[in-house]
Write a protein that holds these residues in place. Structure first.
Motif, PDB file in Angstrom:
ATOM      1  N   UNK A  33       1.136  -1.139   0.083  1.00 22.73           N
ATOM      2  CA  UNK A  33       0.274  -0.189   0.127  1.00 22.73           C
ATOM      3  C   UNK A  33       0.716   1.084   0.239  1.00 22.73           C
ATOM      4  N   UNK A  34       1.281   1.621  -1.248  1.00 23.47           N
ATOM      5  CA  UNK A  34       2.164   2.780  -0.888  1.00 23.47           C
ATOM      6  C   UNK A  34       1.739   4.347  -1.301  1.00 23.47           C
ATOM      7  N   UNK A  35       2.609   4.955  -1.284  1.00 23.04           N
ATOM      8  CA  UNK A  35       1.741   6.315  -1.035  1.00 23.04           C
ATOM      9  C   UNK A  35       2.835   7.478  -1.775  1.00 23.04           C
ATOM     10  N   UNK A  36       2.241   8.586  -2.423  1.00 25.27           N
ATOM     11  CA  UNK A  36       2.928   9.761  -3.199  1.00 25.27           C
ATOM     12  C   UNK A  36       2.204  10.731  -2.826  1.00 25.27           C
ATOM     13  N   UNK A  37       3.651  11.632  -3.121  1.00 24.79           N
ATOM     14  CA  UNK A  37       3.681  12.952  -2.685  1.00 24.79           C
ATOM     15  C   UNK A  37       3.094  13.385  -1.908  1.00 24.79           C
ATOM     16  N   UNK A  38       3.582  14.948  -1.393  1.00 27.52           N
ATOM     17  CA  UNK A  38       3.972  14.930  -0.181  1.00 27.52           C
ATOM     18  C   UNK A  38       2.111  15.776   0.097  1.00 27.52           C
ATOM     19  N   UNK A  39       2.019  16.170   1.634  1.00 26.67           N
ATOM     20  CA  UNK A  39       0.814  17.263   2.023  1.00 26.67           C
ATOM     21  C   UNK A  39       1.433  18.440   1.562  1.00 26.67           C
ATOM     22  N   UNK A  44      -9.641  21.915   5.672  1.00 28.18           N
ATOM     23  CA  UNK A  44     -11.316  20.685   5.827  1.00 28.18           C
ATOM     24  C   UNK A  44     -10.492  18.898   5.208  1.00 28.18           C
ATOM     25  N   UNK A  45      -9.685  19.146   4.091  1.00 30.14           N
ATOM     26  CA  UNK A  45      -9.074  17.909   3.596  1.00 30.14           C
ATOM     27  C   UNK A  45      -7.927  18.256   3.061  1.00 30.14           C
ATOM     28  N   UNK A  46      -7.058  17.340   3.084  1.00 30.85           N
ATOM     29  CA  UNK A  46      -4.920  16.843   2.884  1.00 30.85           C
ATOM     30  C   UNK A  46      -5.597  17.299   1.574  1.00 30.85           C
ATOM     31  N   UNK A  47      -4.254  18.301   0.835  1.00 33.09           N
ATOM     32  CA  UNK A  47      -3.843  18.815  -0.646  1.00 33.09           C
ATOM     33  C   UNK A  47      -2.401  17.979  -0.553  1.00 33.09           C
ATOM     34  N   UNK A  48      -2.400  17.113  -1.884  1.00 33.76           N
ATOM     35  CA  UNK A  48      -1.063  16.751  -2.373  1.00 33.76           C
ATOM     36  C   UNK A  48      -0.544  17.284  -3.363  1.00 33.76           C
ATOM     37  N   UNK A  49       1.030  17.460  -3.138  1.00 32.00           N
ATOM     38  CA  UNK A  49       1.104  17.533  -4.608  1.00 32.00           C
ATOM     39  C   UNK A  49       2.404  17.135  -4.778  1.00 32.00           C
ATOM     40  N   UNK A  50       2.914  16.304  -5.868  1.00 33.50           N
ATOM     41  CA  UNK A  50       3.679  15.308  -6.701  1.00 33.50           C
ATOM     42  C   UNK A  50       3.769  13.913  -6.536  1.00 33.50           C
ATOM     43  N   UNK A  51       2.117  13.516  -6.926  1.00 34.63           N
ATOM     44  CA  UNK A  51       2.011  12.637  -6.599  1.00 34.63           C
ATOM     45  C   UNK A  51       1.882  11.967  -7.791  1.00 34.63           C
ATOM     46  N   UNK A  52       2.199  10.595  -7.916  1.00 39.72           N
ATOM     47  CA  UNK A  52       2.902   9.681  -9.067  1.00 39.72           C
ATOM     48  C   UNK A  52       1.426   9.493 -10.213  1.00 39.72           C
ATOM     49  N   UNK A  53       2.232   9.753 -11.485  1.00 37.01           N
ATOM     50  CA  UNK A  53       0.540   9.243 -12.406  1.00 37.01           C
ATOM     51  C   UNK A  53      -0.234   7.930 -11.865  1.00 37.01           C
TER      52      UNK A  53
END
Length: 91
Positions: A33-39, A44-53
């Motif tokens: 269960x990998x993750x990607x990007x950084x918060x 009221x919600x997480x916004x991530x940048x740099x997420x793997x396509x």
């Protein structure tokens, strides 16, 4: 009586190194269960940048399946579109 060892909340590029360690010590089923990007922000919600396509995640997941991983999901930063690209790998 452990049914599965899972690599979780790990950046996608680091999963293969983690698999090396787990597979050197464990011969049973493995999940990822990998993750990607950084918060970048939380209101009221997480916004991530740099997420793997999604298709790049599918490519990584194909490699993990070739290595014997039997359960693949997603963690922080990854979503429904990533899971949808994985579905054909398990048919």
């Amino acid at each position: 009586n452990i049914p599965l060892i899972s690599i979780m909340h790990t950046r996608t590029p680091n999963v293969d190194d983690c698999l090396d360690v787990v597979q050197s010590l464990w011969s049973g089923p493995i999940g990822v269960y990998a993750h990607s990007g950084s918060a970048a922000e939380y209101t009221d919600t997480w916004i991530y940048e740099g997420i793997i396509p999604p298709n790049d995640y599918k490519t990584a997941a194909s490699r993990w399946i070739d290595r014997g991983v039997s359960v693949i999901g997603t963690c922080c930063g990854l979503g429904v579109e990533h899971i949808e690209t994985l579905a054909p790998l398990f048919k």
